[in-house]
Design a protein around this motif. Structure first.
Motif, PDB file in Angstrom:
ATOM      1  N   VAL A   1      -0.175  -6.970  -5.918  1.00 33.91           N
ATOM      2  CA  VAL A   1       0.427  -6.350  -6.788  1.00 33.91           C
ATOM      3  C   VAL A   1      -0.649  -5.813  -7.349  1.00 33.91           C
ATOM      4  O   VAL A   1      -0.235  -4.685  -8.832  1.00 33.91           O
ATOM      5  N   THR A   2      -2.186  -5.689  -7.080  1.00 31.94           N
ATOM      6  CA  THR A   2      -2.901  -4.494  -7.189  1.00 31.94           C
ATOM      7  C   THR A   2      -2.688  -3.246  -7.240  1.00 31.94           C
ATOM      8  O   THR A   2      -3.300  -1.470  -7.692  1.00 31.94           O
ATOM      9  N   ASN A   3      -0.658  -3.238  -5.704  1.00 28.47           N
ATOM     10  CA  ASN A   3      -0.608  -2.090  -5.194  1.00 28.47           C
ATOM     11  C   ASN A   3       0.439  -1.111  -6.126  1.00 28.47           C
ATOM     12  O   ASN A   3       1.235  -0.434  -5.843  1.00 28.47           O
ATOM     13  N   ILE A   4       1.093  -2.136  -7.165  1.00 27.82           N
ATOM     14  CA  ILE A   4       1.821  -1.582  -8.286  1.00 27.82           C
ATOM     15  C   ILE A   4       1.073  -0.960  -9.413  1.00 27.82           C
ATOM     16  O   ILE A   4       2.247  -1.043 -10.248  1.00 27.82           O
TER      17      ILE A   4
ATOM     18  N   ASN B   1       0.692  -1.139   0.382  1.00 25.39           N
ATOM     19  CA  ASN B   1       0.345  -0.091   0.006  1.00 25.39           C
ATOM     20  C   ASN B   1       0.862   1.364   0.399  1.00 25.39           C
ATOM     21  O   ASN B   1       0.542   2.531  -0.667  1.00 25.39           O
ATOM     22  N   TYR B   2       2.132   1.394   0.498  1.00 28.66           N
ATOM     23  CA  TYR B   2       3.266   2.421   0.186  1.00 28.66           C
ATOM     24  C   TYR B   2       3.479   3.206  -0.389  1.00 28.66           C
ATOM     25  O   TYR B   2       4.087   4.081  -0.673  1.00 28.66           O
ATOM     26  N   LEU B   3       3.621   1.650  -1.268  1.00 28.30           N
ATOM     27  CA  LEU B   3       4.100   2.042  -2.465  1.00 28.30           C
ATOM     28  C   LEU B   3       3.214   3.172  -3.449  1.00 28.30           C
ATOM     29  O   LEU B   3       3.766   3.609  -4.606  1.00 28.30           O
ATOM     30  N   ARG B   4       2.358   3.609  -3.425  1.00 26.23           N
ATOM     31  CA  ARG B   4       1.177   4.115  -4.113  1.00 26.23           C
ATOM     32  C   ARG B   4       2.361   5.786  -4.016  1.00 26.23           C
ATOM     33  O   ARG B   4       2.110   6.102  -4.788  1.00 26.23           O
ATOM     34  N   LYS B   5       2.654   5.750  -3.126  1.00 27.73           N
ATOM     35  CA  LYS B   5       2.666   6.862  -2.896  1.00 27.73           C
ATOM     36  C   LYS B   5       4.956   7.151  -3.899  1.00 27.73           C
ATOM     37  O   LYS B   5       5.200   8.924  -4.061  1.00 27.73           O
ATOM     38  N   PHE B   6       5.377   5.759  -4.127  1.00 27.55           N
ATOM     39  CA  PHE B   6       6.288   6.053  -5.275  1.00 27.55           C
ATOM     40  C   PHE B   6       5.558   6.048  -6.660  1.00 27.55           C
ATOM     41  O   PHE B   6       6.483   5.384  -6.958  1.00 27.55           O
ATOM     42  N   THR B   7       5.477   7.718  -6.839  1.00 28.92           N
ATOM     43  CA  THR B   7       4.352   8.026  -8.027  1.00 28.92           C
ATOM     44  C   THR B   7       5.950   7.866  -9.482  1.00 28.92           C
ATOM     45  O   THR B   7       5.563   7.277 -10.333  1.00 28.92           O
ATOM     46  N   ASN B   8       6.687   8.327  -8.872  1.00 30.44           N
ATOM     47  CA  ASN B   8       8.498   8.524 -10.217  1.00 30.44           C
ATOM     48  C   ASN B   8       9.009   7.385 -10.349  1.00 30.44           C
ATOM     49  O   ASN B   8       9.717   7.899 -11.239  1.00 30.44           O
ATOM     50  N   LEU B   9       8.332   6.171  -9.905  1.00 31.21           N
ATOM     51  CA  LEU B   9       9.253   4.788  -9.414  1.00 31.21           C
ATOM     52  C   LEU B   9       9.719   4.267 -10.887  1.00 31.21           C
ATOM     53  O   LEU B   9       8.920   4.349 -11.820  1.00 31.21           O
TER      54      LEU B   9
ATOM     55  N   ALA C   1      -0.444  -5.576 -17.588  1.00 34.01           N
ATOM     56  CA  ALA C   1      -0.624  -5.608 -19.141  1.00 34.01           C
ATOM     57  C   ALA C   1      -0.440  -3.736 -18.858  1.00 34.01           C
ATOM     58  O   ALA C   1      -0.433  -3.678 -20.028  1.00 34.01           O
ATOM     59  N   GLY C   2      -1.483  -3.757 -17.642  1.00 28.68           N
ATOM     60  CA  GLY C   2      -1.154  -2.024 -17.798  1.00 28.68           C
ATOM     61  C   GLY C   2       0.382  -1.400 -17.717  1.00 28.68           C
ATOM     62  O   GLY C   2       0.120   0.207 -18.285  1.00 28.68           O
ATOM     63  N   LEU C   3       0.740  -1.888 -17.602  1.00 27.69           N
ATOM     64  CA  LEU C   3       2.070  -0.758 -17.142  1.00 27.69           C
ATOM     65  C   LEU C   3       3.942  -0.675 -18.205  1.00 27.69           C
ATOM     66  O   LEU C   3       4.026  -1.665 -18.932  1.00 27.69           O
ATOM     67  N   THR C   4       2.381  -0.066 -19.702  1.00 27.51           N
ATOM     68  CA  THR C   4       2.846  -0.724 -21.005  1.00 27.51           C
ATOM     69  C   THR C   4       4.333   0.518 -21.189  1.00 27.51           C
ATOM     70  O   THR C   4       4.852   0.230 -22.097  1.00 27.51           O
ATOM     71  N   GLN C   5       4.855   0.939 -20.230  1.00 21.96           N
ATOM     72  CA  GLN C   5       6.202   1.421 -20.416  1.00 21.96           C
ATOM     73  C   GLN C   5       7.387   0.365 -20.066  1.00 21.96           C
ATOM     74  O   GLN C   5       8.598   0.795 -20.566  1.00 21.96           O
ATOM     75  N   LEU C   6       7.110  -0.668 -19.140  1.00 20.98           N
ATOM     76  CA  LEU C   6       7.908  -1.700 -19.742  1.00 20.98           C
ATOM     77  C   LEU C   6       8.864  -2.462 -20.207  1.00 20.98           C
ATOM     78  O   LEU C   6       8.403  -2.820 -20.984  1.00 20.98           O
ATOM     79  N   VAL C   7      10.365  -1.782 -20.144  1.00 22.51           N
ATOM     80  CA  VAL C   7      11.314  -2.751 -20.616  1.00 22.51           C
ATOM     81  C   VAL C   7      12.242  -4.392 -20.354  1.00 22.51           C
ATOM     82  O   VAL C   7      12.060  -5.395 -20.612  1.00 22.51           O
TER      83      VAL C   7
ATOM     84  N   LEU D   1      10.556  -3.972 -13.666  1.00 14.79           N
ATOM     85  CA  LEU D   1      10.010  -4.506 -12.153  1.00 14.79           C
ATOM     86  C   LEU D   1      10.269  -6.448 -12.582  1.00 14.79           C
ATOM     87  O   LEU D   1      10.225  -7.142 -12.917  1.00 14.79           O
ATOM     88  N   ASN D   2      10.333  -6.252 -10.391  1.00 17.56           N
ATOM     89  CA  ASN D   2      11.918  -7.417 -10.299  1.00 17.56           C
ATOM     90  C   ASN D   2      10.571  -7.776  -9.394  1.00 17.56           C
ATOM     91  O   ASN D   2      11.041  -7.364  -8.300  1.00 17.56           O
ATOM     92  N   LEU D   3       9.742  -8.847  -9.464  1.00 18.09           N
ATOM     93  CA  LEU D   3       8.602  -9.750  -8.604  1.00 18.09           C
ATOM     94  C   LEU D   3       9.335 -11.163  -8.491  1.00 18.09           C
ATOM     95  O   LEU D   3       8.331 -12.337  -7.922  1.00 18.09           O
ATOM     96  N   SER D   4      10.506 -11.348  -8.594  1.00 16.26           N
ATOM     97  CA  SER D   4      11.040 -12.983  -8.666  1.00 16.26           C
ATOM     98  C   SER D   4      11.032 -13.410  -7.003  1.00 16.26           C
ATOM     99  O   SER D   4      11.222 -12.789  -6.466  1.00 16.26           O
TER     100      SER D   4
END
Length: 545
Positions: free
Chosen positions: A455-458, A432-440, A484-490, A467-470
């Motif tokens: 993952v709903t908060n990511i 939930n705290y990750l929502r604060k880091f909008t520039n990540l 799927a909505g994180l379209t900038q992912l490389v 993004l590494n969730l291994s």
């Protein structure tokens, strides 16, 4: 056509073209088949007896080579660095440019000494790169000796150049940059550089043949601004020859057997800005001389036997922007000496002995952009001391003591673009705290405590590129749907999870994806290959493969 092939006279030559850890010749993703031995394919395939069609690019290259003499095309810059099968047969075309040629990069090629015989006809050439050309020897150097307009010359990783052969360099009076990295036979040859009064940058990294005696002739190179002699045999005595190089701004002596006694000599170089003494033989004795290096911007002391006592002598280095203390014996109390270094942007404290209490001394470093606390003993309670670092961009907390409470203490660091929580004990609630880091732009949470709910908060961190969730083995295809909505992912890593081949359909919108790792999942290599072929054309690295 001549204008299209030329560059401006004042344009800088890009010597390296970026870091090349592995030659492109051996890259499975390299696309340079058109530069093979023949520019035109045989009309019949030998295996199948079928006619094959050359590509449009191959046809164009073939046509150009056939008719190039009909055009007024004076090539100024030729970059064939690390392309396959470049050998002596290419040199006739290259050297035919004569006085028009200003630079040539033939790094990683198979050219030999014989091919360089006519290079003297290119009397205006300014830059030559022969990195990894292991068939060039002293004889080839001799062919270059008359090119007095050369300003840049590079022979990285050459086992055939000797001290005697380096005599050919003595006439290159306009040379500004010389790179002889990993040339093990040049001991005794630096004496031939004495007359190169304009030389500004000299790279002798990983030449373990270099000794103190080789440093003596360098004392006459008074315009030298950069010197790299890492992994050599240079000691404190050799450093003494550098005292008169007042323009020296960068000195790299990593892995050299120097002690703090070398600081007596280095303190005479008032303009020294970048100093690397990592993995040397520094201890606390004599380190008081660091206080004289007032101009330093970058200092690397990593992997030395230094302790808090050394930090006392760094507190006056107010121009420091980067400090590396990796694996040093630094404790909480020692960090008080860094509190006044307000220009610090990068601080490396990995594998030190600091804990939560020491972080309070860093709260005033308002310009800090990158902080590495991996393998320390920081706990949740200490992270609140970082709340004042509002401009922090990169934070590595690769420590097992960090939990959801610790992540909550970081929420004031809204400027973070990189957050590494590898091995931290973050749960779904903590995300939930990750929502604060909008520039990540980069996020790594690999502690194993996440489920699809986390993952709903990511999914709304739209700036994420990596993004590494291994190691989160409870994640399923539902997480792929959220991502799927994180379209900038490389780059995406969900290894050691429960995702399946069926879930891959959710990744189709990630058109920028270049790296995908799904090892130890229910996805096969063929599944990813099909995804690559039909939906993700930019994918160049994937596992399983």
């Amino acid at each position: 056509m001549g204008g299209a092939c030329s560059r401006k006279q004042g344009q800088q030559v890009n010597e390296e073209g970026g870091y090349r850890g592995v030659s492109r010749r051996y890259s499975r993703n390299g696309s340079s088949k058109w530069l093979g031995a023949s520019f035109y394919r045989a009309a019949v395939d030998g295996k199948e007896g079928k006619a094959t069609c050359p590509s449009l690019l191959e046809l164009c290259i073939y046509e150009i080579c056939e008719k190039i003499d009909q055009y007024d095309c004076a090539l100024q810059d030729i970059d064939l660095g690390e392309y396959p099968e470049v050998d002596d047969s290419w040199m006739e075309v290259i050297l035919s440019q004569g006085s028009s040629l200003l630079s040539a990069d033939l790094s990683g090629s198979d050219i030999t000494d014989r091919a360089l015989f006519h290079i003297k006809d290119c009397e205006n050439i300014q830059a030559l790169n022969f990195n990894f050309c292991d068939q060039i020897s002293d004889s080839g150097l001799d062919s270059i000796s008359g090119l007095s307009n050369l300003t840049t010359l590079s022979f990285k990783r050459n086992n055939n150049i000797t001290a005697e052969g380096m005599s050919a360099l003595s006439g290159l009076v306009n040379l500004l940059k010389l790179d002889l990295e990993r040339c093990p036979g040049i001991h005794g040859g630096l004496v031939h550089l004495r007359g190169l009064s304009k030389l500004e940058a000299l790279n002798l990294n990983c030449c373990n043949c270099i000794t103190d005696a080789d440093m003596e002739p360098l004392s006459e190179l008074t315009n030298l601004k950069e010197l790299q002699v890492s992994s050599s045999k240079v000691t404190d005595c050799g450093v003494a020859f550098l005292k008169g190089l007042h323009k020296l701004a960068l000195l790299n002596m990593e892995r050299c057997p120097v002690t703090a006694a070398c600081l007596d000599s280095l303190s005479a170089i008032m303009g020294l800005l970048y100093l690397n003494l990592s993995r040397c033989k520094l201890t606390g004795n004599g380190c008081d001389k660091f206080s004289r290096l007032k101009a330093l911007k970058v200092l690397n002391l990593g992997f030395n036997d230094v302790s808090d006592a050394v930090l006392v002598h760094l507190n006056g280095l107010i121009n420091l922007e980067s400090l590396n203390l990796d694996s040093c014996r630094i404790r909480d109390d020692g960090l008080v000496n860094l509190a006044g270094l307000h220009r610090l942007k990068c601080l490396e404290l990995s594998d030190t002995e600091i804990g939560s209490n020491g972080l309070r001394h860093l709260s005033g470093l308002v310009n800090l952009k990158s902080l590495n606390l991996s393998f320390t003993v920081i706990t949740d309670g200490g992270l609140g001391n970082l709340s004042g670092l509002s401009t922090l961009r990169s934070l590595n907390l690769d420590v097992r003591q960090i939990t959801d409470t610790g992540l909550a203490a970081l929420t004031s660091l809204t400027g973070l673009t990189h957050l590494d929580l590898f091995c931290a004990k973050i749960t779904d609630a903590g995300t939930n705290y990750l929502r604060k880091f909008t520039n990540l732009q980069s996020l790594e949470i690999c502690g194993g405590g996440l489920t699809d709910a986390g993952v709903t908060n990511i999914k709304d961190l739209q700036s994420l590129v990596l993004l590494n969730l291994s190691q989160n083995n409870h994640l399923t295809d539902a997480s792929l749907e959220l991502i799927a909505g994180l379209t900038q992912l490389v780059s995406l890593n969900l290894s050691n999870s429960q995702v399946t081949s069926k879930g891959l359909q959710h990744l189709k919108p990630l058109k920028k994806l270049k790296s995908l790792s799904l090892e130890s999942t229910k996805v096969s290599a063929n599944d990813i290959k099909r995804l690559h072929e039909y939906d993700l054309p930019n994918l160049v690295s994937f596992r399983p493969e």
